[in-house]
Design a protein around this motif. Sequence first.
Motif, PDB file in Angstrom:
ATOM      1  N   UNK A   1      -9.021 -30.959  18.800  1.00 48.51           N
ATOM      2  CA  UNK A   1     -10.266 -30.382  18.295  1.00 48.51           C
ATOM      3  C   UNK A   1     -10.666 -29.185  19.160  1.00 48.51           C
ATOM      4  N   UNK A   2     -11.848 -28.617  18.909  1.00 49.06           N
ATOM      5  CA  UNK A   2     -12.369 -27.521  19.731  1.00 49.06           C
ATOM      6  C   UNK A   2     -13.362 -28.133  20.724  1.00 49.06           C
TER       7      UNK A   2
ATOM      8  N   UNK B   1     -17.151 -26.933  21.564  1.00 46.31           N
ATOM      9  CA  UNK B   1     -18.008 -26.563  20.441  1.00 46.31           C
ATOM     10  C   UNK B   1     -18.597 -27.862  19.891  1.00 46.31           C
TER      11      UNK B   1
ATOM     12  N   UNK C   1     -19.985 -27.568  14.526  1.00 50.73           N
ATOM     13  CA  UNK C   1     -19.296 -26.275  14.539  1.00 50.73           C
ATOM     14  C   UNK C   1     -17.785 -26.455  14.346  1.00 50.73           C
TER      15      UNK C   1
ATOM     16  N   UNK D   1     -16.332 -24.429  11.195  1.00 53.88           N
ATOM     17  CA  UNK D   1     -15.285 -23.413  11.348  1.00 53.88           C
ATOM     18  C   UNK D   1     -14.154 -23.642  10.350  1.00 53.88           C
ATOM     19  N   UNK D   2     -13.828 -24.905  10.157  1.00 52.36           N
ATOM     20  CA  UNK D   2     -12.750 -25.212   9.229  1.00 52.36           C
ATOM     21  C   UNK D   2     -13.133 -24.842   7.795  1.00 52.36           C
TER      22      UNK D   2
ATOM     23  N   UNK E   1     -15.369 -22.473   7.098  1.00 47.70           N
ATOM     24  CA  UNK E   1     -15.419 -21.004   7.118  1.00 47.70           C
ATOM     25  C   UNK E   1     -14.026 -20.399   6.954  1.00 47.70           C
ATOM     26  N   UNK E   2     -13.030 -21.051   7.562  1.00 49.85           N
ATOM     27  CA  UNK E   2     -11.663 -20.508   7.545  1.00 49.85           C
ATOM     28  C   UNK E   2     -11.157 -20.293   6.125  1.00 49.85           C
ATOM     29  N   UNK E   3     -11.612 -21.134   5.201  1.00 53.71           N
ATOM     30  CA  UNK E   3     -11.117 -21.044   3.835  1.00 53.71           C
ATOM     31  C   UNK E   3     -11.891 -20.015   3.001  1.00 53.71           C
TER      32      UNK E   3
ATOM     33  N   UNK F   1     -14.642 -14.239   7.066  1.00 54.78           N
ATOM     34  CA  UNK F   1     -14.197 -14.341   8.448  1.00 54.78           C
ATOM     35  C   UNK F   1     -14.243 -13.028   9.214  1.00 54.78           C
TER      36      UNK F   1
ATOM     37  N   UNK G   1     -12.367 -32.172  10.347  1.00 59.63           N
ATOM     38  CA  UNK G   1     -11.901 -30.788  10.411  1.00 59.63           C
ATOM     39  C   UNK G   1     -10.918 -30.526   9.269  1.00 59.63           C
ATOM     40  N   UNK G   2     -10.054 -31.501   9.036  1.00 58.80           N
ATOM     41  CA  UNK G   2      -9.071 -31.354   7.960  1.00 58.80           C
ATOM     42  C   UNK G   2      -9.757 -31.334   6.590  1.00 58.80           C
TER      43      UNK G   2
ATOM     44  N   UNK H   1     -23.407 -16.224  11.683  1.00 61.54           N
ATOM     45  CA  UNK H   1     -22.613 -17.182  10.906  1.00 61.54           C
ATOM     46  C   UNK H   1     -23.511 -18.206  10.222  1.00 61.54           C
TER      47      UNK H   1
END
Lengths: 338, 251
Positions: B90-91, B94, B98, B102-103, B105-107, B111, B160-161, B118
């Motif tokens: 993980x991060x 953070x 978050x 972020x995961x 947001x990535x999609x 970005x 996250x996934x 954000x």
Amino acid sequence: MTKSIRDHLPYLLLLAALVVLPFAISFLTGEPLNKGIALFSQGLMIQVFILAVFALSYDILMGHTGILSFGHALFFGTGAYALGILVKYAHWSLPVAILAIIVIAALESFVIGILSLRVHGVYFAMVTLAFATVAFILVEATDFKQWTGAEDGLHGIPVPDAINPAIHRTEFYFLALAFAVAIFLLVKLFVDSPSGRVWAAIRENEARATSIGFNTLAFKVQATIISGIIAALAGALNAMWNLSATPQTMEVGTTINALLMTIIGGSGTIIGPMLGAGVLQLLGYFLNLWLGSIWQLVFGLIYILLVLFVPYGIVGTWRVKQLDWRAAWRARFARVSK
Amino acid sequence: MEIILEADHLRKDFGGLIAVEDVSLKVRAGSLHSIIGPNGAGKTTLFNLLSGVFKPTTGRVIYRGRDITAQPPHRIAHLGIGRSYQITNVFPNLSVFENVRLSAQAMGRDNWNLFAPASRFKKYADRAHHIVEQVGLKGKGDLLASVLPHGDKRKLELGILLASDPQVLLLDEPTAGMASEQVPQLMALIAEVRKESNKTILLVEHNMDVVMNVSDAITVMHYGKVLAEGTPVQVGANDQVQKAYLGELYK
């Protein structure tokens, strides 16, 4: 998240203090703004503002994206020399030269980023050191003496009278302060933006950032470009302040200074590296004044103590302690209420 | 049913070590397909090949009829193949929220935006709130990921996934190291996600009860090769599997 005025208060107080400072010193010493200590202290602070921006640009890489660079002076020096050459020899006006510096720094950091960000950690640091060393050799080379002044540096950069620091020191003081404030606000905006959050993800765990779908190389190049542009602008302002650009701006020592300011102030905290610049610059000046040439030895000891006892830098450690105090206070309150 | 993900004679050498020797595998859309095998059988390496972290020495990865072998991992994530990790990944510094945001947001397509906070992009925050709640971390969104206990980290790993809403989920021992009473809860969550949006799941798991109960198909790996393949009943009855895997496990 909404913020109250109280959260911004320390920043506003600091800004107010910096606005009042020249007049306060002038009032206390009884000297006019353009004489003696009142004049000199403005010069000292102008250097602090310039280095604060340079340190902040370094921290975009180190504190926010997790990239260690040993070649950051390259961008600072690029800004200084580009300003000197464009204004003095190409006779460009200052605003046009500054726009050109933004473009030059963007291209330079793009190329260096693309070439070297494929390697990580200390290997990246070594590649950047190599690039900066090449640039240092180039500006010192006698082959280009007519433009760079070789070892002597490029002197006599014509700066318009209205902001010439030799003539209008106080005007230049406020120019440098406004520059530092503007860059501070801009970096704050960047760090909180979607891109800035991606930088944080890369800093925390680059492999995972890739696996959730970020092209991390591209975002690291983005951070490098922004950092490079800001460093070059700081370098350009430094050239305007000194009316010269010297090889020292390209030296590895200049990068190390940015690294020290970042660590002392607190990396990844935005205001931290800027305060670090103030601490390093003012401490250096006063230690030198009081102790003479052994000041660096004393500074070395102070630095060791800071790293031992203020491990996250001034601002970083302050924030950690604040959390501890709040937790302790809550725990105490919880006990009392039982 | 349509084949969504296919491994075509994958092989991966690390110097002299052959981690995956010859693996072919067809995953049907909407199925839960498990991969079992003793430690060192090459299961995680196979996941790294499927998600683009490693490039195979030979062989191909086909996703929806398209050869994705040469695609970088971030592109594969955008195509709809997401993965979780056996060792929590993980991060750390953070917040839980978050990490998940972020995961999401990535999609999206924001970005590269540098000039807006954000937090203004509500759709990612809303999705993150939903996922944090879904994986059972409600009320822990503001904590740093690094301070979570192990079981919660496993949930975050899955969160996250899920936030990136992949079509195919590669789950690498999602229950690894979890307290046994938490395992059914997590598996129920996976079943829920699957039913909700007809996801395809490729699962590496050591817990045989879990595997036998939930899988539509099982592939047994042994020393980098496919030893057997079939429904749980077929695989359970297979002599070779008994000898090589189940037998060895209970020796």
